[in-house]
Design a protein around this motif. Structure first.
Motif, mmCIF file in Angstrom:
data_model
loop_
_atom_site.group_PDB
_atom_site.id
_atom_site.type_symbol
_atom_site.label_atom_id
_atom_site.label_comp_id
_atom_site.label_asym_id
_atom_site.label_seq_id
_atom_site.Cartn_x
_atom_site.Cartn_y
_atom_site.Cartn_z
ATOM 1 N N ASP A 1 0.834 -1.198 0.000
ATOM 2 C CA ASP A 1 0.000 0.000 0.000
ATOM 3 C C ASP A 1 0.872 1.254 0.000
ATOM 4 O O ASP A 1 1.113 1.870 1.035
ATOM 5 C CB ASP A 1 -0.938 -0.002 1.207
ATOM 6 N N ASN A 2 1.338 1.627 -1.188
ATOM 7 C CA ASN A 2 2.197 2.810 -1.307
ATOM 8 C C ASN A 2 1.397 4.107 -1.249
ATOM 9 O O ASN A 2 1.968 5.196 -1.319
ATOM 10 C CB ASN A 2 3.034 2.748 -2.590
ATOM 11 N N ARG A 3 0.061 4.011 -1.111
ATOM 12 C CA ARG A 3 -0.750 5.211 -0.891
ATOM 13 C C ARG A 3 -0.578 5.703 0.543
ATOM 14 O O ARG A 3 -0.746 6.892 0.829
ATOM 15 C CB ARG A 3 -2.238 4.897 -1.136
ATOM 16 N N PRO B 1 -12.075 8.654 -13.326
ATOM 17 C CA PRO B 1 -10.732 8.072 -13.183
ATOM 18 C C PRO B 1 -10.755 6.843 -12.289
ATOM 19 O O PRO B 1 -11.578 6.733 -11.374
ATOM 20 C CB PRO B 1 -9.926 9.198 -12.529
ATOM 21 N N GLN B 2 -9.856 5.909 -12.561
ATOM 22 C CA GLN B 2 -9.717 4.732 -11.720
ATOM 23 C C GLN B 2 -9.120 5.143 -10.375
ATOM 24 O O GLN B 2 -8.259 6.027 -10.313
ATOM 25 C CB GLN B 2 -8.788 3.696 -12.378
ATOM 26 N N PRO B 3 -9.569 4.538 -9.275
ATOM 27 C CA PRO B 3 -8.927 4.815 -7.990
ATOM 28 C C PRO B 3 -7.474 4.347 -8.004
ATOM 29 O O PRO B 3 -7.120 3.408 -8.726
ATOM 30 C CB PRO B 3 -9.761 4.005 -6.982
ATOM 31 N N ILE B 4 -6.653 5.025 -7.245
ATOM 32 C CA ILE B 4 -5.234 4.644 -7.187
ATOM 33 C C ILE B 4 -5.103 3.270 -6.549
ATOM 34 O O ILE B 4 -5.630 3.030 -5.465
ATOM 35 C CB ILE B 4 -4.430 5.689 -6.405
ATOM 36 N N GLY B 5 -4.425 2.383 -7.232
ATOM 37 C CA GLY B 5 -4.282 1.007 -6.737
ATOM 38 C C GLY B 5 -3.025 0.823 -5.916
ATOM 39 O O GLY B 5 -2.232 1.736 -5.721
ATOM 40 N N ARG C 1 -16.171 4.230 -14.387
ATOM 41 C CA ARG C 1 -14.714 4.024 -14.351
ATOM 42 C C ARG C 1 -14.271 3.081 -15.460
ATOM 43 O O ARG C 1 -13.216 3.272 -16.063
ATOM 44 C CB ARG C 1 -14.298 3.461 -12.983
ATOM 45 N N ASN D 1 5.478 5.064 2.458
ATOM 46 C CA ASN D 1 6.536 5.419 1.512
ATOM 47 C C ASN D 1 7.833 4.793 2.008
ATOM 48 O O ASN D 1 8.393 5.226 3.022
ATOM 49 C CB ASN D 1 6.664 6.929 1.415
ATOM 50 N N GLU E 1 0.682 -1.000 -5.105
ATOM 51 C CA GLU E 1 1.853 -1.406 -5.888
ATOM 52 C C GLU E 1 1.952 -2.931 -5.924
ATOM 53 O O GLU E 1 1.911 -3.584 -4.890
ATOM 54 C CB GLU E 1 3.125 -0.839 -5.264
#
Length: 342
Positions: free
Chosen positions: A130-132, A332-336, A326, A135, A338
């Motif tokens: 989960d890079n959302r 836009p697609q939700p951020i997925g 979507r 970091n 990594e």
């Protein structure tokens, strides 16, 4: 930095995963360990496998008990903990070799009562990270009690999971897990964190959280609603001790109730006469004023709430419409997450 770390592993029906789990613990670069394997009445060969590790490594202690569930197994294991630190590891998960060493080092450096590792969602052929939220290049995140409780309620940076964290044993020794419920960590975590003054989150993933092939839709049952009981119990705690977090708690309750209403709808045969769905609707309707106020700063959630109150199916249609838009790239697609392939 050579304090003993107790690793508590509850075991039940994980014959195919157990070796990987235990060996990842025994192969840690930090060696002053006490590994407590609790065979929770597993009907397969788990008990025999656990005993074999006790024979080959004197750091391993095995305890056998009648099946009582995950909470009961963890509570049983805690009776035998003698380390200054404690870690819980679920028996189908595994650890990166330097995890315990890194967590102990961070706890000592920051004088933290709890250190949380980032983690991978582990599948058969890939990992998800989960890079959302995390970091890997960033420094550890240090939270005081106020920020810790905020993040715990949001379940974003700080996770409700008991696993993946290094605890000072004295912090948790007298706080048992609630028996006979699913999502036991939701009933437990806030009680622990109330006493924490310094909590550190690592951005580096050291824990591998196995994702089984079983779909939540296919395996869903009314017992999954225990999470709502846990969140309501926590909400009463928040209202008493952290009143400024009441709105965040209501938002979490709303999101989780909506998710479970839709899951029950997809599993209508398991919701006789729609009684569980009715209970969810009545809870949201009965607390509508407070929940609407809490959702004011979240336009999407507020819209879902209004549609749901008018009729729950309107919210379902709204979510389906979003999904379609979507797919055709109008939205836009939700951020997925990594993806890391093996």
């Amino acid at each position: 930095m050579n304090q003993k770390v107790s690793v508590v592993v509850p075991i039940y029906k994980v014959e195919q995963y157990l070796a990987r789990c235990v060996e990842s613990i025994l192969e840690q670069t930090y060696t002053n360990l006490e590994v407590i394997l609790v065979n929770d009445g597993s009907p397969d060969n788990c008990g025999t496998i656990a005993e074999s590790y006790a024979i080959s490594d004197n750091r391993v202690k095995v305890f056998h008990k009648e099946n009582g569930g995950l909470s009961d197994a963890r509570n049983h294991g805690m009776q035998y903990v003698t380390g200054e630190y404690t870690i819980f590891v679920d028996s189908d998960d595994w650890l990166e070799r330097s995890m315990i060493e890194e967590l102990v080092k961070i706890s000592s450096e920051y004088e933290a009562e709890v250190v949380q590792s980032a983690f991978y969602y582990a599948y058969n052929d890939h990992l998800l990270f989960d890079n959302r939220v995390y970091n890997q290049k960033a420094s550890p995140v240090v939270l005081d009690n106020k920020l810790l409780m905020y993040e715990l309620v949001r379940n974003n940076v700080v996770k409700n999971f008991a696993w993946g964290k290094l605890y000072k044993t004295k912090l948790i020794k007298d706080i048992p897990f609630k028996k006979g419920v699913l999502f036991e960590d939701v009933f437990w975590a806030h009680q622990v964190m109330r006493s924490v003054q310094t909590f550190v989150c690592l951005n580096t993933p050291y824990y591998f959280y196995l994702q089984r092939d079983d779909s939540i839709v296919a395996t869903y049952s009314p017992r999954n609603l225990d999470i709502l009981k846990g969140l309501k119990e926590r909400h009463r705690f928040i209202e008493k001790y952290y009143v400024n977090l009441t709105n965040e708690s209501y938002k979490t309750l709303l999101k989780t109730n909506l998710i479970h209403y839709n899951l029950l709808l997809r599993n209508r045969k398991k919701d006789y006469k729609g009684l569980y769905r009715k209970e969810i609707y009545e809870y949201i309707k009965g607390n509508f004023t407070e929940i609407k106020k809490a959702a004011e700063d979240d336009e999407l959630l507020k819209k879902q709430l209004i549609l749901f109150i008018i009729h729950p199916y309107l919210n379902v249609f709204f979510l389906i419409l979003q999904k379609v838009l979507r797919k055709v790239k109008i939205l836009p697609q939700p951020i997925g997450l990594e993806r890391i392939d093996f």
